[in-house]
Design a protein around this motif. Structure first.
Motif, short mmCIF file in Angstrom:
data_model
loop_
_atom_site.label_atom_id
_atom_site.label_comp_id
_atom_site.label_asym_id
_atom_site.label_seq_id
_atom_site.Cartn_x
_atom_site.Cartn_y
_atom_site.Cartn_z
N SER A 32 2.29 -16.29 1.80
CA SER A 32 1.72 -15.40 1.30
C SER A 32 0.61 -14.54 1.96
O SER A 32 0.44 -14.69 3.37
CB SER A 32 0.89 -16.09 0.33
N TYR A 33 -0.19 -13.50 1.27
CA TYR A 33 -1.09 -12.86 2.13
C TYR A 33 -2.45 -13.58 2.13
O TYR A 33 -3.03 -13.97 0.98
CB TYR A 33 -1.42 -11.59 1.28
N LEU A 34 -2.81 -14.05 3.25
CA LEU A 34 -4.29 -14.69 3.32
C LEU A 34 -5.43 -13.93 3.74
O LEU A 34 -6.50 -14.35 3.60
CB LEU A 34 -4.06 -15.72 4.57
N GLU A 35 -5.10 -12.59 3.81
CA GLU A 35 -6.22 -11.64 4.01
C GLU A 35 -5.85 -10.46 2.88
O GLU A 35 -4.88 -10.17 2.77
CB GLU A 35 -6.21 -11.01 5.41
N THR A 36 -7.05 -9.76 2.74
CA THR A 36 -7.07 -8.67 1.70
C THR A 36 -6.33 -7.56 2.57
O THR A 36 -6.38 -7.36 3.76
CB THR A 36 -8.31 -8.29 1.43
N VAL A 79 0.74 -1.17 0.06
CA VAL A 79 0.14 -0.08 0.03
C VAL A 79 0.78 1.31 -0.25
O VAL A 79 0.78 2.24 -0.69
CB VAL A 79 -1.25 0.08 1.08
N GLY A 80 2.09 1.16 0.78
CA GLY A 80 2.82 2.46 0.98
C GLY A 80 3.51 2.63 -0.42
O GLY A 80 3.76 3.95 -0.75
N SER A 85 -5.77 -4.30 0.80
CA SER A 85 -6.36 -3.13 0.98
C SER A 85 -7.52 -3.13 -0.01
O SER A 85 -7.22 -3.37 -1.21
CB SER A 85 -5.27 -2.00 0.40
N GLU A 86 -8.61 -2.90 0.52
CA GLU A 86 -9.82 -2.91 -0.62
C GLU A 86 -9.93 -1.61 -1.33
O GLU A 86 -10.22 -1.55 -2.51
CB GLU A 86 -11.21 -2.84 0.42
N ALA A 87 -9.28 -0.46 -0.51
CA ALA A 87 -9.21 0.70 -1.36
C ALA A 87 -8.10 0.42 -2.55
O ALA A 87 -8.47 1.36 -3.70
CB ALA A 87 -8.81 1.93 -0.56
N ILE A 97 -6.26 -4.59 -3.46
CA ILE A 97 -5.17 -5.88 -3.24
C ILE A 97 -5.76 -6.69 -2.46
O ILE A 97 -6.15 -6.71 -1.32
CB ILE A 97 -3.76 -5.22 -2.48
N LEU A 98 -6.35 -7.88 -3.10
CA LEU A 98 -7.28 -8.81 -2.78
C LEU A 98 -6.76 -10.21 -2.57
O LEU A 98 -5.76 -10.52 -2.98
CB LEU A 98 -8.68 -8.84 -3.64
N SER A 99 -7.51 -10.82 -1.54
CA SER A 99 -6.96 -12.10 -1.30
C SER A 99 -8.28 -13.32 -1.43
O SER A 99 -9.28 -12.99 -1.01
CB SER A 99 -6.08 -12.28 0.05
#
Length: 586
Positions: free
Chosen positions: A515-519, A494-495, A521-523, A526-528
């Motif tokens: 890995s990324y198991l949670e979203t 995000v940054g 950033s919705e804004a 960047i989804l999971s």
């Protein structure tokens, strides 16, 4: 081992899954600135801007002494033209070094022939999307990898598909006619160089397709969607992060970003393998743990290395020379069992008793066998596995009965070992050597064995990695675990202004722990998406959607398709309004 996974049997059944606008047919028939100059690395080097309209059909390389070329302009006036998914193509104008400086040891304008594959059978012409499938740590000899992309997503979006082979993997090499030196590999075998290859090839492909290169206002602008699983999943996400004006969307499956930014717990990998084995066959973890503990003790108590090797039905005459004591034999046998179980876990989809992981568990759950017999039977199972036989045929040594050749796990090169820089397994041959080298430089993956796993505890350390890498490649090679993340900033997506990245994970896959198991950033979109029954990039299998898929993967195909459709629609609207992504000055 290859992180692409095995190629299971293709089923001839057809199933349709629909949700809103997304339809998955499971039938098998069916900007103005150059992004390279926008990235941080290229300020040190000049990039050739000419893109040739030629495919080198027989490129000069280490495996070919003759060459010829022919000019080919893609006829995309109707579907079904020039779309042989399994025909190897060659981009003969790929730069050996995209980031040449006065200190570089390779010639400035040196080029090589980069193998790739393409499909345009669903392409609807300029203005339609391009899917770029990212190659990784293995040769691409069998055409386009992922039918979900080439047969389903391409059909849904009228898209063209291109798949690039990663430099230094496979027979077509940037260094022609000889092996690359260590200094050359340090300069040329990097994720950054691979990403630049992707830019150049995609620019070339865009021109062949009649797409506008950077002008988003043009009706001929073709959005680029990068796709990859495992290390290529990481590269897919980095392609979007590093070249946001060139790559519009990333679809990254089983992408271990947290492993490469050094924030993942080193024990999570084999802890998840253990949980997956237990999930597949209840009681497996305890049976494996007990058997390996006893087998470890028996190996150490054996009269000699040869006696211990024979007790496990291994080929005496092919034991690597460096295994000259019982402690080393024990450690490397346990390492081989660990990463072989991990390979079975990667392929543990769809769920069922025909899985290699289930069969491996049952070997250790056979109560009438001794611990050493179980180890022997595990390697026997491994040697008769169809995928393993393709890469590592079981050899017969001087013994009169078949035995398992432990040396098949050795990568090419001097001072090779079974326990390489990658404790998930580097694989054999030259591809194994290249992967081993990459993990000795900037692509460091801390993977150890905890007391919670079903394997003997073994701690991974940076000091141990450095010692191994320098014994293998010399003092010039020192692992730099934080160099990649400091360069690309993927620890703060995000940054860094990242957007439109879709991470997918199978929760039975050990790579999901990194890995990324949670979203994120919705804004920023960047989804999971996670799949309870999924293994290693099961959504990007070599079969594609079939009637054997579990319900979560079926719904996953729909969700993935709808997310990509939404993003493509947004991109079209933004481009009409004159919106442009801001290039991050790097």
């Amino acid at each position: 081992m290859s992180k692409y996974g095995s190629i299971p049997t293709i089923h001839d059944h057809s199933v349709e899954v629909s949700d809103g606008d997304a339809i998955i047919d499971t039938s098998r028939n069916g900007g103005t600135s150059d992004p390279l100059f926008s990235s941080r690395w290229v300020k040190a080097a000049a990039i050739a801007t000419a893109v040739l309209l030629a495919f080198a059909l027989f490129p000069t390389n280490a495996s070919s002494s003759s060459s010829s070329s022919t000019k080919t302009i893609l006829d995309t006036s109707h579907s079904g033209v020039n779309h042989d998914d399994n025909q190897a193509m060659f981009y003969a104008d790929q730069l050996v070094n995209h980031f040449h400086t006065d200190r570089s040891i390779t010639p400035k304008d040196a080029k090589w022939s980069n193998r790739y594959y393409q499909s345009t059978k669903f392409y609807k012409g300029p203005g339609s999307p391009i899917f770029l499938i990212v190659g990784g740590e293995g040769a691409l000899d069998s055409g386009i990898l992922y039918p979900f992309v080439s047969e389903h997503l391409a059909r849904r979006f009228g898209a063209a598909v291109i798949q690039i082979e990663h430099r230094f993997y496979g027979p077509f090499q940037p260094i022609v006619g000889r092996e690359a030196t260590v200094l050359e590999l340090l300069e040329l075998l990097t994720p950054q160089q691979a990403l630049a290859d992707m830019v150049q090839l995609t620019k070339h492909f865009k021109e062949l397709l009649g797409c506008s290169e950077f002008d988003r206002h043009s009706k001929k602008y073709c959005p680029v969607i990068s796709v990859g699983g495992s290390y290529p999943g990481f590269l897919s996400a980095m392609f979007r992060l590093v070249y946001p004006d060139f790559v519009d969307i990333s679809y990254a499956s089983s992408a271990p970003l947290k492993l490469y930014d050094q924030t993942a717990n080193q024990n999570v990998y084999y802890d998840i393998v253990t949980k997956a084995a237990e999930h597949t066959s209840p009681g497996c973890a305890k049976s494996v743990r007990d058997a390996l503990e006893e087998a470890s003790e028996l190996i150490l108590k054996a009269p000699s290395v040869i006696d211990a090797v024979k007790s496990m039905s291994m080929c005496v005459d092919s034991i690597p020379e460096y295994i000259d004591n019982l402690k080393t034999l024990k450690e490397d046998v346990m390492m081989a069992i660990g990463f072989s179980f991990a390979d079975y876990d990667m392929d543990a989809y769809p769920p069922g008793k025909d899985l290699g992981l289930y069969k491996a568990c049952r070997v250790f759950q056979h109560n009438k066998s001794s611990s050493m017999e179980k180890v022997a039977k595990f390697f026997e199972l491994l040697g008769t596995d169809t995928e393993f036989e393709r890469e590592y045929p079981t050899l017969v040594g001087e013994e009169e009965v078949p035995c398992f050749d432990l040396s098949v796990f050795l990568p090419d090169g001097e001072n090779s070992r079974i326990a390489t820089s990658d404790w998930s397994g580097s694989g054999g041959g030259n591809d194994g050597k290249m992967w081993d080298f990459q993990l000795c430089t900037t692509l460091v993956d801390p993977i150890g064995f905890s007391s919670k796993s079903m394997f003997p505890k073994r701690k991974w350390t940076y000091e141990g990695l450095t010692k191994y890498c320098q014994s293998r490649y010399g003092s010039e090679v020192t692992p730099q675990p934080y160099a990649l993340v400091e360069d690309m900033g993927f620890d703060d997506l995000v940054g860094k202004g990242a957007s439109r990245i879709l991470f997918t994970n199978g929760l039975q896959d050990m790579w999901s722990g990194a890995s990324y198991l949670e979203t994120v950033s919705e804004a920023n979109e960047i989804l999971s998406l996670n799949f309870e029954n999924g293994a290693h990039h099961s959504d990007l299998s070599h079969v594609g959607p079939s009637d054997n898929d579990s319900e979560d993967i079926r719904l996953g195909f729909v969700k993935i398709t709808n997310i990509l459709a939404k993003w493509l629609d947004e991109i079209k609207v933004e481009n009409k309004k004159g919106h442009r992504l801001e290039t991050v000055v790097r």
